[in-house]
Write a protein that holds these residues in place. Sequence first.
Motif, PDB file in Angstrom:
ATOM      1  N   TRP A 114      -2.724  -3.164 -10.634  1.00 51.34           N
ATOM      2  CA  TRP A 114      -1.159  -3.536 -10.290  1.00 51.34           C
ATOM      3  C   TRP A 114      -0.565  -1.967  -9.712  1.00 51.34           C
ATOM      4  O   TRP A 114      -0.327  -1.921  -8.483  1.00 51.34           O
ATOM      5  CB  TRP A 114      -0.122  -3.944 -12.006  1.00 51.34           C
ATOM      6  CG  TRP A 114      -0.206  -5.268 -11.383  1.00 51.34           C
ATOM      7  CD1 TRP A 114      -0.581  -5.881 -12.525  1.00 51.34           C
ATOM      8  CD2 TRP A 114       0.959  -5.898 -10.419  1.00 51.34           C
ATOM      9  NE1 TRP A 114       0.048  -7.383 -12.066  1.00 51.34           N
ATOM     10  CE2 TRP A 114       1.073  -7.433 -11.012  1.00 51.34           C
ATOM     11  CE3 TRP A 114       1.895  -5.096  -9.627  1.00 51.34           C
ATOM     12  CZ2 TRP A 114       2.339  -8.092 -10.879  1.00 51.34           C
ATOM     13  CZ3 TRP A 114       2.285  -6.351  -8.624  1.00 51.34           C
ATOM     14  CH2 TRP A 114       2.542  -7.355  -9.631  1.00 51.34           C
ATOM     15  N   PHE A 115      -1.345  -0.761 -10.303  1.00 48.09           N
ATOM     16  CA  PHE A 115      -0.681   0.217 -10.423  1.00 48.09           C
ATOM     17  C   PHE A 115      -1.793   1.352  -9.890  1.00 48.09           C
ATOM     18  O   PHE A 115      -2.260   1.914 -10.753  1.00 48.09           O
ATOM     19  CB  PHE A 115      -0.941   0.562 -12.049  1.00 48.09           C
ATOM     20  CG  PHE A 115       0.794   0.087 -13.044  1.00 48.09           C
ATOM     21  CD1 PHE A 115       2.082   0.165 -12.186  1.00 48.09           C
ATOM     22  CD2 PHE A 115       0.366  -0.829 -13.696  1.00 48.09           C
ATOM     23  CE1 PHE A 115       2.782  -1.163 -13.015  1.00 48.09           C
ATOM     24  CE2 PHE A 115       0.957  -1.439 -14.682  1.00 48.09           C
ATOM     25  CZ  PHE A 115       1.922  -1.803 -13.814  1.00 48.09           C
ATOM     26  N   SER A 116      -2.146   1.237  -8.582  1.00 47.13           N
ATOM     27  CA  SER A 116      -3.133   1.489  -7.904  1.00 47.13           C
ATOM     28  C   SER A 116      -2.272   2.400  -6.506  1.00 47.13           C
ATOM     29  O   SER A 116      -2.070   1.080  -6.406  1.00 47.13           O
ATOM     30  CB  SER A 116      -4.296   1.538  -7.587  1.00 47.13           C
ATOM     31  OG  SER A 116      -4.689   0.413  -6.971  1.00 47.13           O
ATOM     32  N   LYS A 117      -2.277   3.142  -5.947  1.00 44.42           N
ATOM     33  CA  LYS A 117      -2.222   3.142  -4.475  1.00 44.42           C
ATOM     34  C   LYS A 117      -2.912   2.478  -3.549  1.00 44.42           C
ATOM     35  O   LYS A 117      -4.088   1.815  -3.656  1.00 44.42           O
ATOM     36  CB  LYS A 117      -2.037   5.081  -4.479  1.00 44.42           C
ATOM     37  CG  LYS A 117      -1.548   5.554  -4.746  1.00 44.42           C
ATOM     38  CD  LYS A 117      -0.441   6.324  -4.368  1.00 44.42           C
ATOM     39  CE  LYS A 117      -0.066   7.298  -5.589  1.00 44.42           C
ATOM     40  NZ  LYS A 117       1.551   6.833  -5.611  1.00 44.42           N
ATOM     41  N   ALA A 118      -2.079   1.974  -2.424  1.00 45.76           N
ATOM     42  CA  ALA A 118      -2.576   1.318  -1.337  1.00 45.76           C
ATOM     43  C   ALA A 118      -4.605   1.654  -0.751  1.00 45.76           C
ATOM     44  O   ALA A 118      -5.210   0.702  -1.263  1.00 45.76           O
ATOM     45  CB  ALA A 118      -2.180   1.389  -0.241  1.00 45.76           C
ATOM     46  N   GLU A 119      -4.458   2.904  -0.847  1.00 46.52           N
ATOM     47  CA  GLU A 119      -6.558   3.393  -0.822  1.00 46.52           C
ATOM     48  C   GLU A 119      -6.601   2.745  -1.903  1.00 46.52           C
ATOM     49  O   GLU A 119      -8.576   2.160  -1.422  1.00 46.52           O
ATOM     50  CB  GLU A 119      -5.943   4.556  -0.023  1.00 46.52           C
ATOM     51  CG  GLU A 119      -5.305   5.676  -1.322  1.00 46.52           C
ATOM     52  CD  GLU A 119      -4.527   5.660  -1.133  1.00 46.52           C
ATOM     53  OE1 GLU A 119      -3.858   4.955  -0.952  1.00 46.52           O
ATOM     54  OE2 GLU A 119      -4.024   6.348  -1.643  1.00 46.52           O
ATOM     55  N   ASP A 120      -6.794   2.648  -2.740  1.00 44.63           N
ATOM     56  CA  ASP A 120      -7.687   2.310  -4.004  1.00 44.63           C
ATOM     57  C   ASP A 120      -7.861   0.798  -4.268  1.00 44.63           C
ATOM     58  O   ASP A 120      -8.331   0.700  -5.537  1.00 44.63           O
ATOM     59  CB  ASP A 120      -7.228   3.544  -5.079  1.00 44.63           C
ATOM     60  CG  ASP A 120      -7.296   4.674  -4.969  1.00 44.63           C
ATOM     61  OD1 ASP A 120      -8.328   5.658  -4.380  1.00 44.63           O
ATOM     62  OD2 ASP A 120      -6.422   5.583  -5.514  1.00 44.63           O
ATOM     63  N   LYS A 121      -6.764  -0.027  -4.138  1.00 44.90           N
ATOM     64  CA  LYS A 121      -6.129  -1.056  -4.228  1.00 44.90           C
ATOM     65  C   LYS A 121      -7.837  -1.799  -4.475  1.00 44.90           C
ATOM     66  O   LYS A 121      -7.897  -3.063  -5.274  1.00 44.90           O
ATOM     67  CB  LYS A 121      -5.090  -1.987  -3.259  1.00 44.90           C
ATOM     68  CG  LYS A 121      -4.853  -2.967  -3.967  1.00 44.90           C
ATOM     69  CD  LYS A 121      -4.021  -2.984  -4.400  1.00 44.90           C
ATOM     70  CE  LYS A 121      -2.705  -2.364  -4.569  1.00 44.90           C
ATOM     71  NZ  LYS A 121      -1.484  -1.817  -5.790  1.00 44.90           N
ATOM     72  N   GLU A 122      -8.625  -2.128  -3.213  1.00 44.98           N
ATOM     73  CA  GLU A 122      -9.796  -2.897  -2.675  1.00 44.98           C
ATOM     74  C   GLU A 122     -10.472  -2.504  -3.456  1.00 44.98           C
ATOM     75  O   GLU A 122     -11.316  -3.877  -4.353  1.00 44.98           O
ATOM     76  CB  GLU A 122     -10.061  -2.502  -1.640  1.00 44.98           C
ATOM     77  CG  GLU A 122     -10.874  -3.388  -0.191  1.00 44.98           C
ATOM     78  CD  GLU A 122     -11.716  -3.126   1.119  1.00 44.98           C
ATOM     79  OE1 GLU A 122     -12.283  -3.938   0.962  1.00 44.98           O
ATOM     80  OE2 GLU A 122     -10.724  -2.665   1.834  1.00 44.98           O
ATOM     81  N   GLU A 123     -10.992  -0.892  -4.149  1.00 41.02           N
ATOM     82  CA  GLU A 123     -11.543  -0.815  -4.968  1.00 41.02           C
ATOM     83  C   GLU A 123     -11.828  -1.742  -6.716  1.00 41.02           C
ATOM     84  O   GLU A 123     -12.128  -1.840  -7.160  1.00 41.02           O
ATOM     85  CB  GLU A 123     -11.681   0.598  -4.889  1.00 41.02           C
ATOM     86  CG  GLU A 123     -13.475   0.933  -5.730  1.00 41.02           C
ATOM     87  CD  GLU A 123     -14.228   0.268  -5.600  1.00 41.02           C
ATOM     88  OE1 GLU A 123     -14.620   0.378  -3.972  1.00 41.02           O
ATOM     89  OE2 GLU A 123     -15.300  -0.109  -6.125  1.00 41.02           O
TER      90      GLU A 123
END
Length: 219
Positions: A114-123
Amino acid sequence: MADEVILLDFWPSPFGMRARIALAEKGIKYEYRDEDLENKSRFLLQVNPVHKKIPVLIDNGKPICESLIIVQYIDEVWKDKCLLMPSDPYKRAQARFWADFVDNKLYHCGRRVWFSKAEDKEEACKELIECLKLLEGELGNKPYFGGETLGFIDVALVPFNSWFCSYETCENFSIEPHCPKIVAWAKRCMEKESVSKSFPDHQMVCDLALQWKKKLGFE
Ligand SMILES: N[C@@H](CCC(=O)N[C@@H](CS)C(=O)NCC(=O)O)C(=O)O
């Protein structure tokens, strides 16, 4: 005097849901009090002065804090019906291990989705799936984690299903292709009235989570 059981809770809380499910499994009548966590009641601060968090179960004036401790307390006090903990000490230790895994690993992975920036979302999504796969390994081909009936690990884990569904709706990813047994298990649990009645409305959870994301700048 009749027993007085009170649950201080907050409707979307997966931790509160654990207590609700355990109380429903045992058929215990209780007074439900929904807390405003932005403006906590004096009673909440009085009964949980250490963490100041919900859920708190108050059994005839005696407060019990921390959801997993509450579930175990309910299971020990109302032991004539639907035992949640296995009787074997080794199996009990294993049940506590996996419940601890839910709190100390899965919960944090879920929050990162939920609470991560778009670039970290996949991880973050990948890590959540890895956690669920470990749980799926523990479930194996059993209907519930403890065997044939709903038990401690189920009660610890299933409340997070409402949040997983909201990740899927709002973050546009799917758990089922990776963990079909966990998804089938969650559906099985939801067929039980004790579980379905303890669940918040899916749309309301999604709306609330989107509000939190916006507030914290994670849109
Ligand atoms: N480890 C606790 C976690 C409970 C928890 O995080 N409760 C949240 C609501 S979901 C809370 O009361 N938050 C208020 C706060 O942090 O001030 C448990 O298992 O009961």
